[in-house]
Design an enzyme around this catalytic site. Sequence first.
Site, PDB file in Angstrom:
ATOM      1  N   GLN A  44      -0.361   4.121   0.259  1.00 54.87           N
ATOM      2  CA  GLN A  44      -0.932   5.026   1.266  1.00 54.87           C
ATOM      3  C   GLN A  44      -0.287   4.777   2.624  1.00 54.87           C
ATOM      4  OE1 GLN A  44      -5.180   4.498   1.067  1.00 54.87           O
ATOM      5  NE2 GLN A  44      -5.349   5.604  -0.860  1.00 54.87           N
TER       6      GLN A  44
ATOM      7  N   SER B  31       0.827  -1.212   0.000  1.00 51.36           N
ATOM      8  CA  SER B  31       0.000   0.000   0.000  1.00 51.36           C
ATOM      9  C   SER B  31       0.856   1.255   0.000  1.00 51.36           C
ATOM     10  CB  SER B  31      -0.925  -0.005   1.229  1.00 51.36           C
ATOM     11  OG  SER B  31      -1.494   1.278   1.398  1.00 51.36           O
TER      12      SER B  31
ATOM     13  N   ASP C 200      -5.876   0.413  -9.330  1.00 51.64           N
ATOM     14  CA  ASP C 200      -7.153   1.120  -9.510  1.00 51.64           C
ATOM     15  C   ASP C 200      -7.789   0.830 -10.872  1.00 51.64           C
ATOM     16  OD1 ASP C 200      -6.952   2.270  -6.999  1.00 51.64           O
ATOM     17  OD2 ASP C 200      -5.938   4.063  -7.736  1.00 51.64           O
TER      18      ASP C 200
HETATM   19  C1  S3P Z   1      -2.990   5.770  -3.711  1.00 53.18           C
HETATM   20  C2  S3P Z   1      -2.632   4.482  -3.471  1.00 53.18           C
HETATM   21  C3  S3P Z   1      -3.487   3.320  -3.788  1.00 53.18           C
HETATM   22  C4  S3P Z   1      -4.639   3.689  -4.726  1.00 53.18           C
HETATM   23  C5  S3P Z   1      -5.285   4.985  -4.361  1.00 53.18           C
HETATM   24  C6  S3P Z   1      -4.273   6.129  -4.351  1.00 53.18           C
HETATM   25  C7  S3P Z   1      -2.056   6.857  -3.332  1.00 53.18           C
HETATM   26  O1  S3P Z   1      -4.041   2.811  -2.599  1.00 53.18           O
HETATM   27  O2  S3P Z   1      -5.599   2.649  -4.742  1.00 53.18           O
HETATM   28  O3  S3P Z   1      -6.307   5.298  -5.283  1.00 53.18           O
HETATM   29  O4  S3P Z   1      -2.204   7.996  -3.808  1.00 53.18           O
HETATM   30  O5  S3P Z   1      -1.125   6.581  -2.555  1.00 53.18           O
HETATM   31  P1  S3P Z   1      -3.221   1.752  -1.704  1.00 53.18           P
HETATM   32  O6  S3P Z   1      -1.897   2.308  -1.506  1.00 53.18           O
HETATM   33  O7  S3P Z   1      -3.956   1.648  -0.401  1.00 53.18           O
HETATM   34  O8  S3P Z   1      -3.242   0.487  -2.501  1.00 53.18           O
END
Ligand code: S3P
Length: 449
Positions: free
Chosen positions: A181, A179, A331
Site C-alpha cells: 500500500q 507494504s 492476509d
Molecule cells: C494490499 C496490501 C496489503 C494487504 C491488503 C491489500 C494492497 O497491505 O494486507 O489487504 O492491495 O496493496 P500492506 O501493503 O499494508 O501490507
Amino acid sequence: MTSSNSHSGPTPRPHRFMPSGSLTGRVRVPGDKSISHRSIMLGALAIGKTKVTGLLEGEDVLATATAMRTMGARADRIGDGAWSINGVGVGGLLQPGTALDMGNSGTSTRLLMGLIASHGITGTFTGDASLSQRPMGRVIEPLSRMGAQFHGSPDGTLPLVVEGMCPAVPIEYRLPVASAQVKSAVLLAGLNTPGITTVIEPVATRDHSERMLRGFGAELNVEELSGERIITVQGGAELHPQTIEVPGDPSSAAFFVVAGLLVEGSDLVVENVGLNPTRAGLFNVLREMGGHIEELNRRDVGGEPVADLRVKYSALTGVDIDPALAPSMIDEFPVLFVAASMASGTTTTSGLDELRVKESDRLSVMAAALSGAGAHVTEHEDGLVIEGTGGIPLRGFANSRTKTHLDHRIAMSMAVAGLASKDGVEVDDTRPIATSFPNFMTLLDRAAD
Ligand code: S3P
C-alpha cells in the site's frame, strides 16, 4: 466523522457456523481485491473507456469507485462484475465536493492519498471504527516529502484532510515497512510528479501496481540490486485505457482451501485462483504441512498466473514459518492459524508485527478466538505459537461468541474453524464479510451440502 454506512446496516449480524459434512464440487471465488481497486483507479486516470470484468463488487472496492466518481471519473456497472470506467487523465482529478468515505478499506485510503498528493486538490478521508484506528503515518511521511500537507489528526489516523501539491517533488523512498500500500501510494503520486519517483523495496511485496501501471502504458522500471527491488516511475504519464479480466482472489480462495483440508472427506475444486508469486505463500506453506493442493489448468488471466486448485482432506503437520514469507501471505495468517490448530505438532510464526495493524490486531484477536474454541495458542509480541490437536476437531464454543472487531478475515477464518469443530463456532458479526467476499456464505452453503 466516523462513517456509518458500511457493513450493510447498523445491527451486528451474528451467525453460528456448524460442523459440516465434506466439502465437494466446485466453487469460484470473486475477483481479486487488490487488482479490482487498481483497475478502477488506473481506469479513472486513463483517457477513454477501460473495461473490467470479474471485478470484486465488495464494499471496499465500491468505496474506491465512489471516490473516483467524486473526483470526476465515470465508473458504471454494466453487468455482474462488469464495469466501464471513463477516466479524466493523469493530472485531471477534480476537487471532491464531499468527504471521501473509505468505510473499512485501508487500500482505498492509502492509495487514494497517493493520488491526491500530487494533484492540486484537497480530500477529506473518513472511515469506520476499524479504519479510524489504523496508522496513516506510513503514507503521510513519504507523501509529505513530495509536498502534500496533512491536517486534522495529530496521531496520524482518520479523519484526515490531504492537501495535494502540484507540481509535487519527486523522491527516492526506501520502504521502512514491507507494504504494497505504501509502495503503491508513492508510485501513484509519482504519475503526476515531474521527473522520476523511486521506491526501494528491501522485501518484495505484491506487485499488482507495477504490472498494471506498465499495462496502462506508464514508464515503469524494476531493477533488482543486492536483494532489493528498485522501482522507478516517470512522471507526466499518459495512461491508455485497457480491457482487464480480474483473476479470482487467492486471499478469498484461502478460506475454502483450508476448509477442504480440514473437513473430513472433502474433495473440492476452487476455480480461477490468482497465483502471483507475491501472493501465493499460503498454498506453499500448506503443502509443506502435508496439504493436498493440486494446480489444474494453469493459465494466464489479465497478466497474472492463475489455476484451479483441487484440495483434498489431508493430515497436516505443524511447521516453523520463515518470516521472509510473510509479505506473500500477509492476509492469510488468520486462516493459517486455524489450519495449525488442527495439525499434529507445533506451528511457530514470527516477524508478524504488521498483523497488529490490519483491520484488527490479528495476533491477539485470533489468539483469543482460537483459544476460546479449544485450541492451544501462545501469543508472542510478533507471532503465535500453536500446538495442534493432531487432526482432532476443535471443541468449538459452548456459550461464547467470537469477537471479530469489524474484521472480515477474522469472521471467515472462524467460520472455517466452526466447520471443522465439534460444537460449531458462533461469530458475533458477519456483516464485515461483505467488504471482500459478499457471497461467502452462499458459496459455503453450496460446497458443504
Ligand atoms: C494490499 C496490501 C496489503 C494487504 C491488503 C491489500 C494492497 O497491505 O494486507 O489487504 O492491495 O496493496 P500492506 O501493503 O499494508 O501490507
